[in-house]
Design an enzyme around this catalytic site. Structure first.
Site, short mmCIF file in Angstrom:
data_model
loop_
_atom_site.label_atom_id
_atom_site.label_comp_id
_atom_site.label_asym_id
_atom_site.label_seq_id
_atom_site.Cartn_x
_atom_site.Cartn_y
_atom_site.Cartn_z
N LEU A 125 0.84 -1.20 0.00
CA LEU A 125 0.00 0.00 0.00
C LEU A 125 0.88 1.26 0.00
O LEU A 125 0.72 2.14 -0.83
CB LEU A 125 -0.93 -0.02 1.24
CG LEU A 125 -1.81 1.21 1.46
CD1 LEU A 125 -2.84 1.34 0.35
CD2 LEU A 125 -2.54 1.11 2.82
N ALA A 130 3.16 8.39 0.11
CA ALA A 130 1.84 8.06 0.68
C ALA A 130 1.98 7.03 1.79
O ALA A 130 2.18 5.86 1.54
CB ALA A 130 0.91 7.52 -0.42
N GLY A 131 1.93 7.50 3.03
CA GLY A 131 2.01 6.61 4.19
C GLY A 131 0.71 6.71 4.96
O GLY A 131 -0.29 6.06 4.64
N TRP A 156 8.74 0.62 1.69
CA TRP A 156 8.59 0.10 3.05
C TRP A 156 7.72 -1.15 3.07
O TRP A 156 6.85 -1.31 3.91
CB TRP A 156 8.01 1.15 4.01
CG TRP A 156 8.89 2.35 4.13
CD1 TRP A 156 8.64 3.58 3.65
CD2 TRP A 156 10.18 2.40 4.75
NE1 TRP A 156 9.70 4.43 3.90
CE2 TRP A 156 10.66 3.72 4.59
CE3 TRP A 156 10.99 1.48 5.43
CZ2 TRP A 156 11.90 4.14 5.07
CZ3 TRP A 156 12.22 1.90 5.90
CH2 TRP A 156 12.66 3.21 5.73
N ILE A 157 7.95 -2.02 2.10
CA ILE A 157 7.13 -3.22 1.97
C ILE A 157 7.86 -4.40 2.60
O ILE A 157 8.95 -4.77 2.14
CB ILE A 157 6.83 -3.51 0.48
CG1 ILE A 157 6.23 -2.28 -0.21
CG2 ILE A 157 5.92 -4.74 0.35
CD1 ILE A 157 4.98 -1.72 0.43
N ILE A 339 17.06 -0.75 33.04
CA ILE A 339 17.29 -1.69 34.16
C ILE A 339 18.62 -2.43 33.97
O ILE A 339 19.34 -2.68 34.92
CB ILE A 339 16.10 -2.68 34.27
CG1 ILE A 339 14.87 -1.94 34.84
CG2 ILE A 339 16.45 -3.88 35.15
CD1 ILE A 339 13.57 -2.71 34.75
N HIS A 340 18.93 -2.74 32.72
CA HIS A 340 20.19 -3.46 32.44
C HIS A 340 21.40 -2.53 32.47
O HIS A 340 22.54 -3.00 32.34
CB HIS A 340 20.11 -4.15 31.07
CG HIS A 340 19.29 -5.40 31.06
ND1 HIS A 340 17.93 -5.42 31.21
CD2 HIS A 340 19.65 -6.71 30.92
CE1 HIS A 340 17.49 -6.67 31.16
NE2 HIS A 340 18.51 -7.46 30.99
N GLU A 365 1.48 0.65 9.75
CA GLU A 365 0.05 0.31 9.88
C GLU A 365 -0.71 1.29 10.77
O GLU A 365 -1.45 0.91 11.67
CB GLU A 365 -0.11 -1.14 10.35
CG GLU A 365 0.39 -2.13 9.30
CD GLU A 365 -0.10 -3.52 9.48
OE1 GLU A 365 -1.27 -3.69 9.88
OE2 GLU A 365 0.67 -4.45 9.21
N SER A 368 1.04 6.04 15.72
CA SER A 368 0.31 6.20 16.98
C SER A 368 -0.63 7.40 16.89
O SER A 368 -1.74 7.39 17.44
CB SER A 368 1.30 6.38 18.13
OG SER A 368 2.06 5.20 18.27
#
Lengths: 404, 267
Positions: A125, A130-131, A156-157, A339-340, A365, A368
């Site tokens: 797509l 076009a994103g 970006w497929i 933490i590490h 997809e 956010s």
């Protein structure tokens, strides 16, 4: 209300987990460092039926339900995001699209070998320009007799250089208002004349996965390769995303779990100021946040899976699952590195890979931000679901498991 | 042809075992799984079935409470034909002697068994005694540490196997029926298939009690066991140490290392 997984679900979890731990975990770091797609793991997923997990048996699949697909994604991404990406594009975005929209002939020709893992499939797509604004795509499809002539470039497929079949979206009516009504979906095969593909290098994460571009120059696509009607492409694209986003939400849940498990292990081993670091309250806070987010993310994707099983439209629930889980996995991975300490900053431990892998899913997809807008629009009444000509079929065990 | 695979349910190998002061052993909330060594036996039985075009029937049995169902389900999901759980409250606290008695009685009840397969031992108790004891009780040929089934001659009623011993490999031929103890390396156990998972979750698992298989109560469970648990305690924690060998050249460091390893009788 029943929150219990079935015996079948539990056995699916165990089987996929065993596969990922035995055949992927020992080697993944090597592939990730080398930026090399783990093809062998993909082939094994095909042999084991994971690539057709929720496709009906008569279409070459395994006849399990949509919840099994989510559980498999959680287990795979707990080990590495690249494996879950394969399920997202091959199963959710492409194969389920064929199951939902394809003719019987298309299902026999394309879905059966895909579900058996004999052919890999991708979803095309996104374009260089076009994103998020998917309707702005510029790839064209011009009808000439019994074929469409496709021209354009996809970017970006996932599996661009590996897949045999691509679900490509192109503009058939440039005059259509609004623009998205002029988009049509096509099944483009790699060996068609005029198709070229390449890999994208220099990615932040998912380095053991294949991401690339597809260029189409005067590609002749027969009419029988058109999925759905002319002008129906945008609806098809969005309905496929309802399934793709589901697998991302479930996978990100697995990534949170991986961060949590690694952090708990390290917090019980590493000592500072005379005690193990798990005894420090600020470390406990980070671990508590991971636990909270894991439980929320899991409930959100299981609900979406349940809705799919029932045949109930789940666009906003799936969007919420994807949005929450991916952002939470990015936070969890960042805290796991914290933490590490310095060790987490090196690839001696897995958590730096988790952090790099988690970011992509906050972008693809639906970023956010797109998901925030979707949620607000539903609540404000600006957006509502309209019935589709073809809905994703509800899961019916008898129907899914009959041989022919 | 009828093949029986004997399995046991054990805690996951990743489980953290603890022993409290009273000697109670716990593995926390770790799941119960099929004994990992038994997966080789299950796989070998399925391979034999496949080699003979699916003709042999493969029955998996497990002596144990309800939890033993996990081992049976796993074996069915891998491809075994049917699963039977053998259990009775009187079988509680059986040692290997009592366990082998119960398993032998169950196999006797089936009547037509040609091969009995076991894993090399169970990862929880690690005795490896049960296969031999079952063979002795049934009068079957005992073949342990089997790394390869060289030939299975159903008509001639013989089996030829390769055994993996400390001294090397030994090829032996024995009459059927036989008991085989498999070792890691005999095959690569398959994962349960999705179709197998569906079959396993829908299958019926009959329970055979002591009365069903003609067990004499004083020969099973604690009453039939020769082993008494005097005390259970965790092994003392091993203290590890590291020594950095300092030397001017790598050759010198290697020489010092070799001397130390020889002094410790490691090499």
């Amino acid at each position: 209300m029943d929150f219990a997984l079935t015996e079948e679900h539990k056995m699916v979890v165990r089987m996929v987990r065993d596969f990922a731990e035995k055949e992927v975990a020992p080697y993944i770091k090597e592939y990730d460092r080398a930026h090399k797609p783990f093809i062998k793991a993909m082939e094994r997923m095909g042999e084991l039926g994971i690539l057709g997990i929720c496709i009906p048996v008569r279409y070459g699949g395994q006849g399990m339900d949509y919840i099994s697909l989510g559980l498999a994604c959680e287990e795979l991404e707990r080990v590495d995001s690249s494996l879950r990406v394969v399920l997202s594009v091959h199963v959710a975005l492409n194969s389920l699209g064929l199951l939902q929209w394809g003719t019987e002939e298309q299902k026999q020709r394309f879905l059966v070998p895909q579900a058996k893992g004999e052919r890999f499939a991708a979803y095309a797509l996104t374009e260089p320009g076009a994103g998020s604004d998917a309707a702005a795509l510029t790839t064209t499809a011009r009808r000439e007799g019994d074929v469409y002539i496709l021209n354009g470039e996809k970017m970006w497929i996932s599996l661009a250089t590996i897949a045999h079949n691509f679900l490509v979206f192109a503009v058939t009516d440039p005059q259509a208002k609004p623009r998205h009504r002029g988009i049509t979906a096509f099944i483009v095969e790699r060996d068609m004349k005029g198709v070229t593909t390449g890999d994208i290098h220099g990615k932040l994460g998912v380095r053991a996965g294949s991401t690339g571009w597809i260029a189409m120059e005067d590609v002749e696509v027969p009419v029988e390769n058109r999925l759905g009607e002319e002008g129906e492409g945008f609806k098809i694209a969005m309905s496929c995303l309802d399934n793709g986003r589901y697998t991302i939400g479930a996978g990100a849940t697995g990534l949170i779990r991986a961060c949590l498990e690694a952090s708990v292990k390290y917090a019980l081993e590493r000592k500072t100021f005379g005690k193990e670091i798990g005894q420090h309250q600020l470390v406990q806070q980070m671990i508590a946040h991971m636990k909270r987010d894991y439980e929320i993310a899991r409930l959100l994707y299981l609900r979406a899976g349940w809705l799919k099983n029932q045949g109930i439209r789940n666009t906003w629930q799936t969007s919420l699952s994807k949005w929450f889980a991916t952002e939470a996995s990015f936070a969890a991975a960042s805290n796991a590195v914290q933490i590490h300490g310095a060790y987490g900053y090196s690839d001696e431990y897995d958590v730096e890979r988790y952090l790099r892998n988690s970011k992509g899913a906050c972008i693809y997809e639906g970023t956010s931000q797109i998901h925030e807008i979707i949620q607000a629009q539903y609540v404000l009444g600006y957006r509502e679901d309209r019935p589709l000509r073809c809905e994703l079929p509800a899961y019916d065990p008898e129907e899914w498991q009959r041989e022919a | 042809m009828h093949i029986v695979v004997c399995t046991k349910q054990t805690p996951d190998s990743a489980a953290k075992l603890t022993v409290d002061e009273a000697g109670n052993v716990s593995w926390g909330d770790s799941p119960i799984i099929i004994n990992p060594w038994d997966e080789y036996a299950v796989e070998e039985a399925i391979l034999i079935k496949e080699r003979f075009n699916g003709e042999p029937k493969v029955t998996v049995i497990s002596m144990g409470p309800e939890e033993a169902l996990e081992a049976l389900k796993h074996a069915i999901a891998m491809g075994c034909d049917e699963g039977i759980r053998v259990w009775d409250e009187a079988f509680e606290n059986s040692d290997t002697l009592a366990t082998s008695y119960v398993l032998a009685k169950a196999i006797e009840k089936m009547g037509d068994v040609d091969l009995v397969l076991f894993g090399k031992s169970a990862i929880d108790s690690q005795t490896g005694q049960v296969p031999i004891e079952v063979a002795r009780r049934l009068g079957f040929s005992p073949l342990t540490y089997v790394i390869k089934i060289v030939e299975l001659d159903i008509e001639g009623r013989t089996i030829t196997v390769e055994r993996l011993l400390e001294q090397g490999r030994q090829v032996v031929k024995a009459p059927l029926p036989a008991v085989i103890g498999t070792v890691k390396g005999i095959n690569e156990p398959r994962y349960p298939s999705f179709m197998g998972i569906r079959k396993a979750t829908r299958a019926q698992y009959p329970v055979w009690t002591g009365a069903d298989i003609g067990v004499e109560p004083d020969k099973a469970g604690a009453a039939g066991s020769g082993v008494r648990w005097e005390r259970i305690f965790p092994p003392p924690v091993r203290e590890g140490g590291a020594e950095i060998i300092e030397a001017d050249t790598p050759e010198e460091a290697a020489r010092i290392l070799v001397d130390k390893l020889m002094a410790e009788k490691v090499i």
